[in-house]
Scaffold this motif. Structure first.
Motif, mmCIF file in Angstrom:
data_model
loop_
_atom_site.group_PDB
_atom_site.id
_atom_site.type_symbol
_atom_site.label_atom_id
_atom_site.label_comp_id
_atom_site.label_asym_id
_atom_site.label_seq_id
_atom_site.Cartn_x
_atom_site.Cartn_y
_atom_site.Cartn_z
ATOM 1 N N ARG A 24 0.823 -1.217 0.000
ATOM 2 C CA ARG A 24 0.000 0.000 0.000
ATOM 3 C C ARG A 24 0.859 1.270 0.000
ATOM 4 N NH1 ARG A 24 -2.336 -3.786 3.045
ATOM 5 N NH2 ARG A 24 -1.324 -3.115 4.977
ATOM 6 N N PHE A 25 1.782 1.311 -0.940
ATOM 7 C CA PHE A 25 2.708 2.448 -1.023
ATOM 8 C C PHE A 25 2.887 2.828 -2.487
ATOM 9 C CE2 PHE A 25 6.935 4.382 -1.204
ATOM 10 C CZ PHE A 25 6.839 5.307 -0.166
ATOM 11 N N LYS A 26 2.694 4.127 -2.809
ATOM 12 C CA LYS A 26 2.713 4.532 -4.215
ATOM 13 C C LYS A 26 3.634 5.712 -4.525
ATOM 14 C CE LYS A 26 -1.932 2.843 -5.253
ATOM 15 N NZ LYS A 26 -3.297 3.200 -5.749
ATOM 16 N N LEU A 27 4.340 6.256 -3.543
ATOM 17 C CA LEU A 27 5.176 7.421 -3.792
ATOM 18 C C LEU A 27 6.379 7.090 -4.681
ATOM 19 C CD1 LEU A 27 5.399 9.237 -0.324
ATOM 20 C CD2 LEU A 27 4.008 9.871 -2.291
ATOM 21 N N ASN A 28 6.819 8.053 -5.452
ATOM 22 C CA ASN A 28 8.040 7.912 -6.244
ATOM 23 C C ASN A 28 9.237 8.123 -5.323
ATOM 24 O OD1 ASN A 28 10.233 8.144 -7.942
ATOM 25 N ND2 ASN A 28 9.235 9.491 -9.405
ATOM 26 N N ILE A 29 10.055 7.091 -5.144
ATOM 27 C CA ILE A 29 11.182 7.193 -4.204
ATOM 28 C C ILE A 29 12.527 6.925 -4.883
ATOM 29 C CG2 ILE A 29 9.856 6.713 -2.117
ATOM 30 C CD1 ILE A 29 10.801 3.798 -2.304
ATOM 31 N N TYR A 30 12.588 7.077 -6.198
ATOM 32 C CA TYR A 30 13.871 6.917 -6.887
ATOM 33 C C TYR A 30 14.908 7.879 -6.308
ATOM 34 C CZ TYR A 30 11.612 4.077 -10.492
ATOM 35 O OH TYR A 30 10.942 3.077 -11.152
ATOM 36 N N ASN A 31 16.115 7.380 -6.131
ATOM 37 C CA ASN A 31 17.249 8.133 -5.581
ATOM 38 C C ASN A 31 17.128 8.431 -4.095
ATOM 39 O OD1 ASN A 31 18.696 8.296 -8.054
ATOM 40 N ND2 ASN A 31 17.320 9.946 -8.718
ATOM 41 N N SER A 32 16.058 7.943 -3.441
ATOM 42 C CA SER A 32 15.927 8.104 -1.994
ATOM 43 C C SER A 32 16.662 6.968 -1.293
ATOM 44 C CB SER A 32 14.453 8.075 -1.574
ATOM 45 O OG SER A 32 13.736 9.118 -2.172
ATOM 46 N N LEU A 33 17.114 7.224 -0.061
ATOM 47 C CA LEU A 33 17.735 6.169 0.738
ATOM 48 C C LEU A 33 16.636 5.364 1.419
ATOM 49 C CD1 LEU A 33 20.845 7.768 2.497
ATOM 50 C CD2 LEU A 33 20.836 6.003 0.734
ATOM 51 N N LEU A 34 16.707 4.054 1.264
ATOM 52 C CA LEU A 34 15.724 3.163 1.870
ATOM 53 C C LEU A 34 16.459 2.183 2.786
ATOM 54 C CD1 LEU A 34 12.609 2.610 1.631
ATOM 55 C CD2 LEU A 34 13.211 0.743 0.081
ATOM 56 N N LYS A 35 15.991 2.087 4.011
ATOM 57 C CA LYS A 35 16.542 1.103 4.946
ATOM 58 C C LYS A 35 15.603 -0.092 4.978
ATOM 59 C CE LYS A 35 17.844 0.387 9.793
ATOM 60 N NZ LYS A 35 17.960 1.014 11.134
ATOM 61 N N VAL A 36 16.128 -1.259 4.650
ATOM 62 C CA VAL A 36 15.320 -2.473 4.580
ATOM 63 C C VAL A 36 15.746 -3.427 5.693
ATOM 64 C CG1 VAL A 36 14.580 -4.414 3.139
ATOM 65 C CG2 VAL A 36 15.124 -2.199 2.074
ATOM 66 N N GLU A 37 14.818 -3.738 6.598
ATOM 67 C CA GLU A 37 15.066 -4.683 7.695
ATOM 68 C C GLU A 37 14.509 -6.052 7.314
ATOM 69 O OE1 GLU A 37 13.921 -3.403 11.627
ATOM 70 O OE2 GLU A 37 13.952 -1.307 10.982
ATOM 71 N N PHE A 38 15.360 -7.071 7.392
ATOM 72 C CA PHE A 38 14.944 -8.436 7.067
ATOM 73 C C PHE A 38 14.376 -9.088 8.326
ATOM 74 C CE2 PHE A 38 17.936 -7.196 3.910
ATOM 75 C CZ PHE A 38 17.616 -7.884 2.750
ATOM 76 N N VAL A 39 13.097 -9.417 8.291
ATOM 77 C CA VAL A 39 12.436 -9.986 9.470
ATOM 78 C C VAL A 39 12.484 -11.503 9.455
ATOM 79 C CG1 VAL A 39 10.269 -10.113 10.776
ATOM 80 C CG2 VAL A 39 10.950 -7.963 9.675
ATOM 81 N N ASP A 40 12.161 -12.111 8.309
ATOM 82 C CA ASP A 40 12.175 -13.583 8.237
ATOM 83 C C ASP A 40 12.286 -14.038 6.789
ATOM 84 O OD1 ASP A 40 12.146 -16.174 9.113
ATOM 85 O OD2 ASP A 40 10.108 -16.146 9.917
ATOM 86 N N PHE A 41 12.821 -15.237 6.615
ATOM 87 C CA PHE A 41 12.973 -15.860 5.299
ATOM 88 C C PHE A 41 11.689 -16.598 4.950
ATOM 89 C CE2 PHE A 41 14.433 -19.499 2.663
ATOM 90 C CZ PHE A 41 15.101 -18.812 1.657
ATOM 91 N N ILE A 42 11.192 -16.420 3.732
ATOM 92 C CA ILE A 42 9.945 -17.074 3.315
ATOM 93 C C ILE A 42 10.220 -18.274 2.411
ATOM 94 C CG2 ILE A 42 7.805 -16.773 2.005
ATOM 95 C CD1 ILE A 42 7.728 -13.874 2.990
ATOM 96 N N ARG A 43 11.007 -18.077 1.369
ATOM 97 C CA ARG A 43 11.304 -19.188 0.457
ATOM 98 C C ARG A 43 12.533 -18.859 -0.381
ATOM 99 N NH1 ARG A 43 10.308 -17.770 -4.756
ATOM 100 N NH2 ARG A 43 8.758 -16.123 -5.121
ATOM 101 N N GLU A 44 13.088 -19.869 -1.031
ATOM 102 C CA GLU A 44 14.228 -19.678 -1.918
ATOM 103 C C GLU A 44 13.776 -19.073 -3.250
ATOM 104 O OE1 GLU A 44 16.416 -23.286 -2.468
ATOM 105 O OE2 GLU A 44 16.974 -23.458 -0.354
#
Length: 320
Positions: A273-293
């Protein structure tokens, strides 16, 4: 918290009689947190500041420029984390040819004694320094006795019985965490870290295929971070835009996208549910759990069906 990149009279005045932790502290994991706790006890008794001495780049990268990416935290992220633990200052020493060729005596005199002038050093007994790693804990201990500062050995923090049962890993260490991440054991890696493994990188333009199949993605390169196992993960992302921070849940795929015949590694993040244009923005991605290979699909429709299932699983994981 102050960050120093040069040794001079003003830094010397601030760091004199402080308690100094020497180490890379990559990840600032539970083992490192235990060291900081020990340093705080000493600092409270002596009414001293606490500092951390870091090397940039990591010596391993300096000596082997072609080594695979291995960092759990880039230095700027590490500094931010250290600030949350009440560290008073971070001293960053540029690791270059000059530093790598210093004799142990020169390092102790120029960097530690004349540069920082601490009262106590906390360092691992396996610590090596100076040209060809000829200096060690015993050398530092003897130098400290001759120059009126204490050298306190760091005790490695053992893992809990329940964690040892799952991993067979005896201590909290950056090396062990890297192995868990590489093998897709993200929840266990997060247990070792004491927080979620994360990657912060700039959003780049991809081929926009995700948008065409109804699952738009933000694409990121890993830079120096250790690469997780190829596959799909439940993630939380944080984005700062116009001074406002947003936390968005999502899924991420790290790999080479074999369904589309790609070969370059990339992290693709689909934010719910996210639609903003974020090209060239810094994004921090936290890995919570592994789902599949990651796997190759026979066609777009099969892939879309799998992604729907992945999103459902991620939403359940992230709702806990």
């Amino acid at each position: 918290m102050k960050v120093f990149k040069n040794l001079n009279s003003s830094t010397y005045k601030y760091t004199t009689n402080s308690i100094l932790i020497i180490g890379n502290l990559d990840g600032v994991h539970k083992g490192h947190q235990s060291i900081i706790k020990s340093a705080k006890k000493i600092a409270n008794n002596q009414k001293s500041k606490i500092g951390v001495l870091l090397f940039d780049p990591h010596p391993r990268k300096f000596f082997n420029k072609h080594s695979p990416n291995f960092l759990l935290t880039q230095i700027n992220e590490r500094i931010k984390i250290l600030g949350t633990y009440g560290i008073d200052y971070v001293m960053i020493i540029k690791f270059n040819k000059k530093i790598s060729s210093m004799s142990p005596n020169a390092f102790c005199n120029q960097i530690l004694l004349s540069g920082i002038n601490m009262k106590d050093i906390l360092v691992g007994k396996n610590f090596k320094f100076g040209k060809q790693r000829s200096g060690d804990y015993k050398y530092l201990l003897n130098f400290g006795k001759q120059n009126n500062f204490q050298v306190t050995p760091i005790k490695l923090l053992k893992t809990s019985p329940s964690l040892f049962k799952k991993t067979k890993m005896k201590i909290y260490s950056s090396t062990n965490i890297r192995e868990l991440i590489k093998n897709g054991k993200m929840k266990l890696a997060n247990d070792f870290l004491g927080n979620n493994y994360s990657i912060t990188s700039k959003v780049i333009r991809g081929d926009q295929r995700g948008r065409q199949i109804g699952v738009p993605t933000a694409n990121l390169k890993l830079k120096e971070h250790v690469a997780p196992k190829y596959g799909v993960y439940a993630v939380k992302a944080s984005l700062t835009k116009n001074s406002k921070k947003r936390i968005i849940k999502g899924i991420a795929n790290f790999g080479i996208r074999p369904t589309f015949g790609k070969k370059d590694e990339i992290l693709e993040v689909h934010l719910f549910r996210f639609k903003l244009n974020i090209y060239n923005s810094l994004l921090k991605v936290e890995f919570v759990d592994f789902i599949r290979e990651e796997k190759r699909f026979s066609g777009i429709e099969t892939l879309k069906k799998q992604l729907k299932s992945d999103i459902s699983k991620a939403q359940k994981i992230l709702s806990k």
